[in-house]
Design a protein around this motif. Sequence first.
Motif, short mmCIF file in Angstrom:
data_model
loop_
_atom_site.label_atom_id
_atom_site.label_comp_id
_atom_site.label_asym_id
_atom_site.label_seq_id
_atom_site.Cartn_x
_atom_site.Cartn_y
_atom_site.Cartn_z
N ASN A 142 35.53 52.88 28.68
CA ASN A 142 35.32 51.66 27.91
C ASN A 142 34.25 50.77 28.54
O ASN A 142 34.33 50.43 29.73
N GLU A 165 33.21 51.15 23.10
CA GLU A 165 34.14 50.03 23.25
C GLU A 165 35.42 50.37 22.50
O GLU A 165 35.39 50.72 21.32
N GLY A 169 41.32 51.20 27.54
CA GLY A 169 40.58 52.12 28.38
C GLY A 169 41.00 52.06 29.83
O GLY A 169 41.47 51.03 30.32
#
Length: 323
Positions: A142, A165, A169
């Motif tokens: 991420n 994104e 994460g």
Amino acid sequence: MRLYIILSLLSLSLSHAQDLNIHFSLYQVDPTIGAALEGRLISGGEGAKAAMSKLPDFIQQKRVEELTSVNIETQSGDRIRATSSEATIALPFHEAVAGLDIEIDPLIEAGALNMNIHAVYTSAEKDGPLERVVTTQAAGLNEVPMLVCRWQFEEGWLLLIGTPEFEGGADTSPIVSELLYIESAYYPSVTSASSGRDLLASTLFPCRNGQRSAAEMVGWIDDENVPDSDQPGFRVVIDPVLNADGTVTAPAECSYTVEAGGRTRLDSGDRVRRLAIREMSDTVEMEANKMTGRKATLAGNNDIEVEEDHYVAAFKFVRPTTQ
């Protein structure tokens, strides 16, 4: 009851669908900057973020140029295609998007984005259209920029970089740390390959153990007598297997074709531009961060026999270091 169970499973699946955003940018870079940036992106983590944060300064200095970009919003598990332009370029055997054309099959697992990717960048150059392609597997954490492909052909050094994104994460993941980044290249001689000088063409992209990947750069000639496979450019297909001792065994095919000047007559009687077609097909054994190579064979248009050549197809792999 059966319908209820199916609907319940579908609702469960939909409830776990995870939103995902990936921003892809394509940069043309100074080779020195490109080599340094590649290393940071492969290592990942804060180093990759820090390296990307410097790009605006390099762009202002005209050492880096952002050529185009694509932003993809989707959900984990949904295959999707996106393009940077609605314009097209007519190539001899097909039509291509003028810009980036990306198709991904993404899945968020083990705290990381894992995806199959097919990316094409087609541009109109002064000598004709140039198409760059990569078909492989990539993975990222991420908000950490990841290298998807480096295409280097003649003076052009292009980097395709993706930044995902998504929620939830992780800081590390085996999905990312187990990637293999494989460089394939052509040099004019063994001496050049050994010293890393006079690089003619190369690609660098991530792939997975046991999964075939491919990349190419094709400078199309608008001539129906020059088949798809003989069009000038660089092509590589590689199928890496990671061994228990950390080495990689990889069946590979790699070709480098250029116009040789003048024209030649085919068996059909048609005259076409003369080509020098260099090819290598073998299984290569690689140690991490060490280059290995094979001499190519040389043939011309429509040649049945080939001869050994002094050009070298070279390969190297590296692993992520901070993930």
